[in-house]
Design a protein around this motif. Structure first.
Motif, PDB file in Angstrom:
ATOM      1  N   PRO A   1      -6.980   7.952   2.493  1.00 51.44           N
ATOM      2  CA  PRO A   1      -7.821   7.763   3.681  1.00 51.44           C
ATOM      3  C   PRO A   1      -9.114   7.041   3.327  1.00 51.44           C
ATOM      4  N   ASP A   2      -9.672   6.367   4.315  1.00 47.11           N
ATOM      5  CA  ASP A   2     -10.896   5.582   4.132  1.00 47.11           C
ATOM      6  C   ASP A   2     -11.653   5.613   5.453  1.00 47.11           C
ATOM      7  N   ALA A   3     -12.933   5.889   5.378  1.00 42.02           N
ATOM      8  CA  ALA A   3     -13.753   5.966   6.595  1.00 42.02           C
ATOM      9  C   ALA A   3     -13.797   4.645   7.350  1.00 42.02           C
ATOM     10  N   ASN A   4     -13.515   3.534   6.661  1.00 45.05           N
ATOM     11  CA  ASN A   4     -13.555   2.221   7.302  1.00 45.05           C
ATOM     12  C   ASN A   4     -12.273   1.874   8.052  1.00 45.05           C
ATOM     13  N   ARG A   5     -11.265   2.730   7.933  1.00 51.44           N
ATOM     14  CA  ARG A   5     -10.029   2.534   8.712  1.00 51.44           C
ATOM     15  C   ARG A   5      -9.551   3.888   9.230  1.00 51.44           C
ATOM     16  N   PRO A   6     -10.258   4.465  10.191  1.00 46.62           N
ATOM     17  CA  PRO A   6      -9.984   5.826  10.659  1.00 46.62           C
ATOM     18  C   PRO A   6      -8.603   6.023  11.265  1.00 46.62           C
ATOM     19  N   ASN A   7      -7.971   4.956  11.754  1.00 48.15           N
ATOM     20  CA  ASN A   7      -6.677   5.103  12.434  1.00 48.15           C
ATOM     21  C   ASN A   7      -5.479   4.883  11.519  1.00 48.15           C
ATOM     22  N   SER A   8      -5.716   4.790  10.206  1.00 48.35           N
ATOM     23  CA  SER A   8      -4.595   4.511   9.306  1.00 48.35           C
ATOM     24  C   SER A   8      -3.604   5.660   9.208  1.00 48.35           C
ATOM     25  N   VAL A   9      -3.926   6.832   9.777  1.00 52.65           N
ATOM     26  CA  VAL A   9      -2.942   7.916   9.857  1.00 52.65           C
ATOM     27  C   VAL A   9      -1.697   7.458  10.616  1.00 52.65           C
ATOM     28  N   PHE A  10      -1.878   6.497  11.527  1.00 48.72           N
ATOM     29  CA  PHE A  10      -0.737   5.980  12.277  1.00 48.72           C
ATOM     30  C   PHE A  10      -0.107   4.836  11.474  1.00 48.72           C
ATOM     31  N   ALA A  11       0.539   5.246  10.375  1.00 53.13           N
ATOM     32  CA  ALA A  11       1.039   4.314   9.369  1.00 53.13           C
ATOM     33  C   ALA A  11       2.111   3.371   9.903  1.00 53.13           C
ATOM     34  N   ARG A  12       2.786   3.761  10.947  1.00 55.16           N
ATOM     35  CA  ARG A  12       3.845   2.941  11.525  1.00 55.16           C
ATOM     36  C   ARG A  12       3.374   1.532  11.872  1.00 55.16           C
ATOM     37  N   ASP A  13       2.114   1.396  12.242  1.00 55.01           N
ATOM     38  CA  ASP A  13       1.709   0.216  13.001  1.00 55.01           C
ATOM     39  C   ASP A  13       1.449  -1.051  12.203  1.00 55.01           C
ATOM     40  N   PHE A  14       1.340  -0.967  10.873  1.00 54.75           N
ATOM     41  CA  PHE A  14       1.018  -2.190  10.142  1.00 54.75           C
ATOM     42  C   PHE A  14       2.209  -3.129  10.010  1.00 54.75           C
ATOM     43  N   GLY A  15       3.422  -2.649  10.309  1.00 52.15           N
ATOM     44  CA  GLY A  15       4.584  -3.527  10.195  1.00 52.15           C
ATOM     45  C   GLY A  15       5.885  -2.840  10.504  1.00 52.15           C
ATOM     46  N   GLY A  16       6.964  -3.412  10.008  1.00 48.76           N
ATOM     47  CA  GLY A  16       8.297  -2.854  10.204  1.00 48.76           C
ATOM     48  C   GLY A  16       9.155  -3.147   8.987  1.00 48.76           C
ATOM     49  N   CYS A  17       9.918  -2.160   8.524  1.00 52.06           N
ATOM     50  CA  CYS A  17      10.706  -2.304   7.294  1.00 52.06           C
ATOM     51  C   CYS A  17      12.181  -2.528   7.618  1.00 52.06           C
ATOM     52  N   VAL A  18      12.806  -3.461   6.900  1.00 56.21           N
ATOM     53  CA  VAL A  18      14.235  -3.748   7.041  1.00 56.21           C
ATOM     54  C   VAL A  18      14.878  -3.658   5.653  1.00 56.21           C
ATOM     55  N   ARG A  19      16.132  -4.072   5.545  1.00 58.50           N
ATOM     56  CA  ARG A  19      16.839  -3.955   4.264  1.00 58.50           C
ATOM     57  C   ARG A  19      16.159  -4.741   3.144  1.00 58.50           C
ATOM     58  N   GLU A  20      15.712  -5.941   3.473  1.00 60.75           N
ATOM     59  CA  GLU A  20      15.266  -6.879   2.439  1.00 60.75           C
ATOM     60  C   GLU A  20      13.790  -6.745   2.070  1.00 60.75           C
ATOM     61  N   GLY A  21      13.023  -6.043   2.880  1.00 58.88           N
ATOM     62  CA  GLY A  21      11.584  -5.936   2.670  1.00 58.88           C
ATOM     63  C   GLY A  21      10.923  -5.535   3.974  1.00 58.88           C
ATOM     64  N   TYR A  22       9.701  -6.036   4.229  1.00 54.45           N
ATOM     65  CA  TYR A  22       9.048  -5.630   5.463  1.00 54.45           C
ATOM     66  C   TYR A  22       8.333  -6.789   6.145  1.00 54.45           C
ATOM     67  N   ILE A  23       8.116  -6.596   7.446  1.00 51.69           N
ATOM     68  CA  ILE A  23       7.355  -7.521   8.276  1.00 51.69           C
ATOM     69  C   ILE A  23       5.921  -7.025   8.310  1.00 51.69           C
ATOM     70  N   LEU A  24       4.990  -7.866   7.939  1.00 56.30           N
ATOM     71  CA  LEU A  24       3.579  -7.508   7.985  1.00 56.30           C
ATOM     72  C   LEU A  24       3.004  -7.968   9.320  1.00 56.30           C
ATOM     73  N   GLY A  25       2.472  -7.023  10.084  1.00 55.60           N
ATOM     74  CA  GLY A  25       2.007  -7.332  11.428  1.00 55.60           C
ATOM     75  C   GLY A  25       0.589  -7.864  11.484  1.00 55.60           C
ATOM     76  N   ARG A  26       0.079  -7.929  12.706  1.00 50.08           N
ATOM     77  CA  ARG A  26      -1.287  -8.398  12.944  1.00 50.08           C
ATOM     78  C   ARG A  26      -1.860  -7.573  14.084  1.00 50.08           C
ATOM     79  N   PHE A  27      -2.944  -6.834  13.801  1.00 44.31           N
ATOM     80  CA  PHE A  27      -3.531  -5.914  14.769  1.00 44.31           C
ATOM     81  C   PHE A  27      -4.355  -6.647  15.824  1.00 44.31           C
ATOM     82  N   ARG A  28      -4.402  -6.052  17.013  1.00 46.42           N
ATOM     83  CA  ARG A  28      -5.257  -6.571  18.078  1.00 46.42           C
ATOM     84  C   ARG A  28      -6.664  -6.018  17.982  1.00 46.42           C
ATOM     85  N   GLU A  29      -6.777  -4.713  17.632  1.00 43.57           N
ATOM     86  CA  GLU A  29      -8.066  -4.042  17.671  1.00 43.57           C
ATOM     87  C   GLU A  29      -8.821  -4.184  16.343  1.00 43.57           C
ATOM     88  N   PRO A  30     -10.077  -4.662  16.377  1.00 47.91           N
ATOM     89  CA  PRO A  30     -10.862  -4.813  15.152  1.00 47.91           C
ATOM     90  C   PRO A  30     -10.969  -3.523  14.336  1.00 47.91           C
TER      91      PRO A  30
END
Length: 277
Positions: A65-94
């Protein structure tokens, strides 16, 4: 191989503790609550989630955990994982921008490669949902846009994946708030949030919908986590849904989580699958 579908046996997940979580008013759920949450209660609830995974034979990895990213508990949101690796997303909220960098670093440490990165559009992992091993539903509600969809569709095409768009009301935030595949042929959903095309796709695949009312979206009535072998993590307060799933032969593991929910996410939001057989 990393994650081949959404309902196989889950073996390894990435989580982050809610030490700095606040109910920042960036979604319809969090706007209903005061900004101060009970941190000790949230940490206890998160430990219960971790224990449920360990009891089910699932290995847990963590982003500190890091005080500069308080919502990182919602780990799902940074991307999506498939067989070969993962998709790295892009957040809307600063508020969540640092998660992009820190989760990318952690995934590199864990040996999971980026195979697609959303660079121009928007994409959050709460909108990413396997329908089968070759088909992915991608919600377009509040946090994933048309450009993000097109980048993911094009990026995954060489790997043989079909990506289906599922547009929906912005107030519902993510696809996983109103639709969740909990077993190969069972989903929990608010049908009113789903397009007719998507419902036809589910019917074609013989996926039965266990329906919930609209208000259940904001109480995380759909935000369940499939762990495979006809097992699912749910909330203890989802009494009717849990009963209906048990009637269909599922083992429902109930979590007494309430405080973390006030920030806008449930068990599915808190979990990034790393390995699913």
């Amino acid at each position: 191989m990393f994650v081949k579908n959404g309902t196989g046996v889950l073996k390894r997940v990435l989580l982050s503790k809610p030490q700095y979580l606040k109910a920042a008013p960036i979604n319809e759920i969090a706007r209903k609550w005061a900004l101060e949450l009970d941190v000790e209660k949230m940490l206890h609830e998160h430990e219960l989630v971790v224990k449920a995974y360990h009891d089910a034979g699932v290995e847990t990895e963590f982003l500190e955990p890091d005080a500069n990213r308080p919502n990182s508990v919602f780990a799902r949101d940074f991307g999506g994982c498939v067989r070969e690796g993962y998709i790295l997303g892009r957040f809307r909220e600063p508020l969540r921008f640092q998660e992009h960098t820190d989760y990318e670093r952690r995934m590199k440490e864990l040996g999971v490669p980026v195979i697609v990165e959303v660079k121009e559009g928007l994409f959050e992992g709460g909108d990413f949902m396997f329908l089968d091993e070759h088909t992915i539903a991608l919600g377009m509600f509040a946090r994933t846009d048309e450009k993000g969809f097109e980048e993911i569709k094009a990026g995954l095409a060489p790997y043989g994946y079909e990506v289906l768009p599922v547009p929906g009301p912005e107030a519902y935030l993510h696809l996983d708030m109103c639709f969740n595949l909990v077993d190969d042929h069972i989903a929990v959903a608010y049908p009113g949030a789903l397009t007719e095309d998507f419902k036809k796709e589910l019917a074609k695949r013989e996926i039965e919908i266990v329906p919930v009312p609209e208000e259940a979206i904001f109480a995380h009535g759909c935000n369940l986590q499939a762990i495979g072998d006809h097992r699912v993590l749910s909330l203890a307060r989802n009494t009717r849904v849990n009963e209906e799933l048990r009637k269909r032969g599922m083992t429902v593991i109930e979590l007494p989580v309430t405080e973390i929910l006030k920030a806008g996410g449930g068990p599915h939001c808190m979990t990034f699958p790393l390995l699913r057989e």
